[in-house]
Design a protein around this motif. Structure first.
Motif, PDB file in Angstrom:
ATOM      1  N   THR A 238      46.729  40.508  48.021  1.00  0.00           N
ATOM      2  CA  THR A 238      45.301  40.296  47.807  1.00  0.00           C
ATOM      3  C   THR A 238      44.503  41.460  48.384  1.00  0.00           C
ATOM      4  O   THR A 238      44.998  42.221  49.234  1.00  0.00           O
ATOM      5  CB  THR A 238      44.836  39.002  48.483  1.00  0.00           C
ATOM      6  N   GLU A 239      43.270  41.570  47.955  1.00  0.00           N
ATOM      7  CA  GLU A 239      42.393  42.614  48.485  1.00  0.00           C
ATOM      8  C   GLU A 239      42.148  42.414  49.972  1.00  0.00           C
ATOM      9  O   GLU A 239      42.017  43.378  50.725  1.00  0.00           O
ATOM     10  CB  GLU A 239      41.068  42.630  47.721  1.00  0.00           C
ATOM     11  N   ARG A 243      42.792  45.368  52.656  1.00  0.00           N
ATOM     12  CA  ARG A 243      41.734  45.872  53.540  1.00  0.00           C
ATOM     13  C   ARG A 243      42.154  45.795  55.008  1.00  0.00           C
ATOM     14  O   ARG A 243      41.932  46.732  55.785  1.00  0.00           O
ATOM     15  CB  ARG A 243      40.446  45.082  53.321  1.00  0.00           C
ATOM     16  N   SER A 279      45.325  49.459  46.506  1.00  0.00           N
ATOM     17  CA  SER A 279      44.654  48.647  45.479  1.00  0.00           C
ATOM     18  C   SER A 279      44.917  49.218  44.087  1.00  0.00           C
ATOM     19  O   SER A 279      45.211  48.475  43.133  1.00  0.00           O
ATOM     20  CB  SER A 279      43.143  48.589  45.746  1.00  0.00           C
TER      21      SER A 279
END
Length: 284
Positions: A238-239, A243, A279
């Motif tokens: 997931t983002e 991050r 990403s």
């Protein structure tokens, strides 16, 4: 400026090249694509007694499979790396990084092995080679030996090769099905990287199973972002995961200070570009 005088040798085999290098001694230089060496010769920043041209050694060119690895000849051009179907299938990160090297003219002349042997910390191919656990095969009068990428790059423009050795091939483990991206930041088009990130990731069922991240120009040698890799593995793809992991990118780095950026700026770039690289890899 005109280069200083030198003897010129153009061997037709690796054995001939190794003998020529041994006979010429430490003041010899090896010519691959010439994109780094020729400007230095013209400016007389180097004055070799002998120039050994590898362009007539056919066995140093091409890409082939060898079990679970790809074998890339040291004189394979960037252009050929970009377009080779085996690299596209099994080593996508190398193709992505090579796409960013200089301009089409340089990519037609410059060589994969030349870039690796030059060991410029701002060069775009050492970090991907490190990230993919490549091995460098070098040849000397005593035969051939294999040096892992973790040991090959030793300092600015310095490798583990001995003066009498040639880089003949690079062995890259297959990363079939891995996502890959190379994120590069430079001030102007075709310039060296201020910072760049090589990312290749393997996922299983929405979870990050393996991750390998290499950093360009964040030390005197290419470095692995090990803390980022550890933060990614076993986590959902997931983002939010990306991050959080990218915030570890600067850990253990020692970037240089120059007219382009200071340490803090490069470290922040590493964090931002690592997030972008991962990403983009996952989206590709």
């Amino acid at each position: 400026m005109i280069p200083a005088p030198f003897d010129y040798v153009a061997p037709s085999s690796v054995d001939e090249a190794v003998r020529a290098l041994a006979e010429a001694g430490e003041d010899a230089k090896v010519l691959a694509g010439g994109q780094s060496l020729l400007p230095v010769l013209r400016m007389r920043l180097a004055a070799p007694t002998t120039l050994i041209d590898l362009n007539r050694v056919p066995e140093l060119r091409g890409v082939r499979e060898d079990g679970d690895s790809l074998v890339i000849g040291s004189m394979t051009t960037h252009y050929d790396v970009q377009r080779d179907p085996l690299i596209a299938e099994h080593a996508a990160l190398l193709a992505r990084a090579t796409d960013t090297v200089a301009d089409p003219q340089v990519r037609h002349r410059g060589t994969f092995g030349g870039s690796i042997a030059h060991a410029d910390p701002a060069g775009d191919l050492p970090a991907p080679a490190l990230a993919m656990d490549a091995e460098m095969v070098v040849a000397g009068m005593d035969g051939r030996r294999t040096i892992p990428a973790t040991e090959f790059f030793q300092d600015f423009f310095t490798t583990a090769m001995r003066p009498e050795e040639l880089l003949v091939e690079i062995r890259v483990p297959k990363h079939t099905g891995w996502h890959a991206h190379y994120e590069k930041f430079n001030r102007v088009a075709q310039a060296w990287s201020m910072v760049a990130v090589a990312a290749t990731v393997r996922t299983e069922g929405g979870t990050i199973a393996e991750a390998k991240i290499g950093l360009t120009n964040m030390s005197s040698v290419p470095v692995r972002a090990s803390a980022v890799e550890q933060a990614l593995v076993g986590q959902p793809a997931t983002e939010e995961t990306i991050r959080a992991a990218a915030q570890h990118a600067a850990e253990g780095t020692n970037p240089t200070v120059d007219g382009n950026a200071d340490v803090e700026y490069r470290q922040q770039l590493a964090r931002v570009l690592t997030g972008r690289a991962i990403s983009s890899a996952m989206a590709g």
